[in-house]
Design a protein around this motif. Sequence first.
Motif, mmCIF file in Angstrom:
data_model
loop_
_atom_site.group_PDB
_atom_site.id
_atom_site.type_symbol
_atom_site.label_atom_id
_atom_site.label_comp_id
_atom_site.label_asym_id
_atom_site.label_seq_id
_atom_site.Cartn_x
_atom_site.Cartn_y
_atom_site.Cartn_z
ATOM 1 N N ARG A 147 0.889 -1.169 0.000
ATOM 2 C CA ARG A 147 0.000 0.000 0.000
ATOM 3 C C ARG A 147 0.917 1.206 0.000
ATOM 4 O O ARG A 147 1.840 1.287 0.801
ATOM 5 C CB ARG A 147 -0.881 -0.008 1.254
ATOM 6 N N LEU B 84 3.555 -1.202 4.048
ATOM 7 C CA LEU B 84 3.149 0.175 3.796
ATOM 8 C C LEU B 84 4.377 0.941 3.340
ATOM 9 O O LEU B 84 5.428 0.885 3.979
ATOM 10 C CB LEU B 84 2.574 0.795 5.077
ATOM 11 N N ASP C 257 -2.549 -7.255 5.114
ATOM 12 C CA ASP C 257 -1.892 -6.070 4.571
ATOM 13 C C ASP C 257 -0.636 -5.815 5.394
ATOM 14 O O ASP C 257 -0.699 -5.295 6.490
ATOM 15 C CB ASP C 257 -2.863 -4.888 4.673
#
Length: 160
Positions: free
Chosen positions: A74, A104, A101
């Motif tokens: 992301r 980052l 997830d």
Amino acid sequence: MMVDVTVICVGKLKEKFYVEAAAEYAKRLKGYCKLNILELAEQKLSKNPSLGEIQSALEKEGDAIRAKIPPSARVAALCVEGRLRSSEEMAHMIPAQGSGDKHLVFLIGGSYGLHPSIKTEAQIQLSMSPMTFPHHLARVMLLEQVYRAFKINEGSSYHK
């Protein structure tokens, strides 16, 4: 498994006070994430660059940035036209331990910012402030906010 946080920066920290501040937050983040800071070369420009020179440099820097972004990450681009977020909102951006997830990536451009295509490709456009800051200071501010986000998520008193 620890969350991966990567900060891709155009330009190298030179001033001792920025280096020391960034190192302090990197040290603090060791217990919360696997932090990776990648410094990419800032394109050389003439003393008074034309708009075309600047656009060409931003495009080359953008290609270098794009090559370093992991495929499943992301991505948050720091840019003045991005959305202002509170520290609590920033904490919600940090992937939770055990979530799918895991990576980052934050992007910090050089003195002329980021190429428009990089900003568009990022899932998140993040503004630190409507004020202008040196991109080296933005790195320190970002690292502090990432640290603060982890502290908020753990319920610590660091964020008062």
